[in-house]
Scaffold this motif. Structure first.
Motif, mmCIF file in Angstrom:
data_model
loop_
_atom_site.group_PDB
_atom_site.id
_atom_site.type_symbol
_atom_site.label_atom_id
_atom_site.label_comp_id
_atom_site.label_asym_id
_atom_site.label_seq_id
_atom_site.Cartn_x
_atom_site.Cartn_y
_atom_site.Cartn_z
ATOM 1 N N PRO A 106 -0.474 7.255 12.725
ATOM 2 C CA PRO A 106 0.606 6.636 13.496
ATOM 3 C C PRO A 106 0.086 5.658 14.545
ATOM 4 O O PRO A 106 -0.903 5.927 15.242
ATOM 5 N N GLY A 107 0.761 4.515 14.618
ATOM 6 C CA GLY A 107 0.420 3.512 15.622
ATOM 7 C C GLY A 107 -0.788 2.665 15.305
ATOM 8 O O GLY A 107 -1.208 1.863 16.140
ATOM 9 N N ARG A 108 -1.366 2.824 14.112
ATOM 10 C CA ARG A 108 -2.536 2.048 13.719
ATOM 11 C C ARG A 108 -2.194 1.284 12.443
ATOM 12 O O ARG A 108 -1.701 1.858 11.481
ATOM 13 N N LEU A 109 -2.488 0.019 12.435
ATOM 14 C CA LEU A 109 -2.098 -0.844 11.324
ATOM 15 C C LEU A 109 -3.166 -0.877 10.238
ATOM 16 O O LEU A 109 -4.332 -1.145 10.509
ATOM 17 N N ASN A 110 -2.728 -0.607 9.003
ATOM 18 C CA ASN A 110 -3.554 -0.883 7.833
ATOM 19 C C ASN A 110 -2.952 -2.088 7.120
ATOM 20 O O ASN A 110 -1.788 -2.049 6.701
ATOM 21 N N LEU A 111 -3.726 -3.141 6.986
ATOM 22 C CA LEU A 111 -3.261 -4.390 6.385
ATOM 23 C C LEU A 111 -4.151 -4.734 5.198
ATOM 24 O O LEU A 111 -5.348 -4.947 5.357
ATOM 25 N N MET A 112 -3.548 -4.769 4.017
ATOM 26 C CA MET A 112 -4.293 -5.136 2.817
ATOM 27 C C MET A 112 -3.764 -6.467 2.297
ATOM 28 O O MET A 112 -2.571 -6.607 2.024
ATOM 29 N N THR A 113 -4.651 -7.436 2.180
ATOM 30 C CA THR A 113 -4.309 -8.735 1.622
ATOM 31 C C THR A 113 -4.714 -8.743 0.162
ATOM 32 O O THR A 113 -5.897 -8.693 -0.167
ATOM 33 N N ALA A 114 -3.714 -8.780 -0.721
ATOM 34 C CA ALA A 114 -3.997 -8.710 -2.159
ATOM 35 C C ALA A 114 -4.589 -10.017 -2.668
ATOM 36 O O ALA A 114 -5.517 -10.022 -3.478
ATOM 37 N N GLY A 115 -4.042 -11.159 -2.226
ATOM 38 C CA GLY A 115 -4.541 -12.441 -2.699
ATOM 39 C C GLY A 115 -4.511 -12.513 -4.217
ATOM 40 O O GLY A 115 -3.507 -12.204 -4.854
ATOM 41 N N ARG A 116 -5.648 -12.881 -4.808
ATOM 42 C CA ARG A 116 -5.684 -13.062 -6.265
ATOM 43 C C ARG A 116 -5.677 -11.743 -7.031
ATOM 44 O O ARG A 116 -5.497 -11.734 -8.241
ATOM 45 N N GLY A 117 -5.880 -10.619 -6.327
ATOM 46 C CA GLY A 117 -5.761 -9.344 -7.019
ATOM 47 C C GLY A 117 -6.611 -8.244 -6.413
ATOM 48 O O GLY A 117 -7.795 -8.441 -6.143
ATOM 49 N N VAL A 118 -5.979 -7.086 -6.184
ATOM 50 C CA VAL A 118 -6.665 -5.913 -5.671
ATOM 51 C C VAL A 118 -5.927 -4.691 -6.198
ATOM 52 O O VAL A 118 -4.764 -4.785 -6.605
ATOM 53 N N SER A 119 -6.591 -3.540 -6.222
ATOM 54 C CA SER A 119 -5.914 -2.295 -6.572
ATOM 55 C C SER A 119 -6.230 -1.255 -5.508
ATOM 56 O O SER A 119 -7.270 -1.319 -4.843
ATOM 57 N N HIS A 120 -5.307 -0.296 -5.326
ATOM 58 C CA HIS A 120 -5.525 0.743 -4.321
ATOM 59 C C HIS A 120 -4.726 1.986 -4.663
ATOM 60 O O HIS A 120 -3.833 1.971 -5.523
ATOM 61 N N SER A 121 -5.061 3.080 -3.999
ATOM 62 C CA SER A 121 -4.330 4.340 -4.145
ATOM 63 C C SER A 121 -3.927 4.812 -2.760
ATOM 64 O O SER A 121 -4.516 4.413 -1.749
#
Length: 318
Positions: A106-121
């Motif tokens: 809580p209160g902490r930002l997770n920012l993922m920039t996919a751009g041309r392509g990324v995968s995550h779980s």
């Protein structure tokens, strides 16, 4: 959190001509979506909506909890967007094909920039427990939609405190405070915490459009009351937004410059044409372009079948 629907709807969005050219108050009810199997966590999806597909570059909004649940979203792909993961309660473990492993708190930002392509779980970090949060996506403009994928964790964000309210600037800029998170278009994402009986006005850019999602409690914005679930779309043309909370409340304010470009959003992909989506889907099915997520115990999420009709970029409204 991501879109794990087995029959995702085609979403065509973008284009400044369909943005409101003045102040409005439209309540977008959203729709319930179950993520996963029989013990699926339920979310309320307010963006995209058939009337308002985007708010600035914000193109997706899921509100979930507070609910005792287990989150377990297998590896899946993204293109052409940024994922903004924001929690109020609980912990979620993020892993991606870049090798990132980070617990979202809580209160902490997770920012993922996919751009041309990324995968995550995404998984519950401590098994079953209370989860409460919001998942937002930001569409990347054409000039940047193929940038190299990236993951950033921001444990400290600028905070404005006073007049009965605490405002955390998650993305963009507000009241002279700027988030350290990188944005590719002018936009704003901020959590507004209102103490009991608070009334506050926030100065905003009249050229931008805005919307408010109540996270807990009832909040009155520009004379319209909104409770957790729906999204209150406010349009543009205001130099300030007034917030009131007789019993205290917490809300998420999103907004930005109206997005000039049309996009096609299907499943977890943002593209500009049917051919883009077809290519992304094939690459995911073949196991190319998106890498692998290390340490996840299980198979990746298969892509759902494409609709039989051509995916076409259209205006913001359905």
């Amino acid at each position: 959190m991501s879109n794990v629907e087995r029959e995702p709807r085609e979403t065509a969005a973008g284009g400044r001509d369909d943005a409101s050219d003045g102040p409005v108050r439209e309540l977008l009810a959203g729709r319930p979506v179950a993520l996963g199997g029989p013990r699926a966590m339920r979310v309320t999806r307010t963006l995209p909506d058939r009337r308002r597909r985007m708010v600035g570059a914000w193109c997706f909004a899921d509100l979930y909890g507070p609910e005792t649940a287990v989150m377990n979203v297998p590896p899946h792909p993204h293109t052409g967007l940024q994922t903004v993961s924001w929690l109020l309660e609980g912990e979620v473990l993020h892993r991606d094909s870049l090798g990132s492993e980070q617990v979202v708190r809580p209160g902490r930002l997770n920012l993922m920039t996919a751009g041309r392509g990324v995968s995550h779980s995404e998984e519950s970090a401590r098994g079953e427990g209370v989860l409460h949060g919001v998942q937002l996506w930001v569409a990347l403009p054409g000039a940047d939609r193929d940038v190299a994928p990236a993951f950033d964790h921001h444990p400290e964000l600028p905070v404005l405190d006073g007049d009965g309210a605490t405002v955390t600037v998650v993305m963009g800029e507000l009241a002279g405070l700027r988030s350290p998170a990188r944005a590719y278009t002018p936009l704003l994402g901020a959590q507004v915490d209102l103490r009991e009986g608070a009334a506050v006005e926030l100065a905003v850019n009249p050229r931008h459009e805005y919307a408010v999602l109540a996270l807990s409690g009832a909040v009155e914005v520009e004379g319209a009351e909104v409770e957790p679930g729906p999204l209150l779309y406010l349009g543009s043309g205001r130099a300030g937004l007034s917030f009131r909370a007789p019993r205290g409340a917490r809300a998420m304010l999103i907004g930005g410059e109206p997005f000039d470009e049309e996009i096609v959003m299907w499943w977890n992909f943002v593209g500009r044409s049917h051919d883009d989506i077809l290519r992304y889907r094939k690459e995911w099915a073949r196991g190319t372009a998106f890498g692998t997520v290390p340490a996840y115990d299980g198979a990746p999420l298969p892509a759902p079948p494409l609709p039989t009709t051509l995916l076409k970029p259209r205006g913001r409204r359905g």
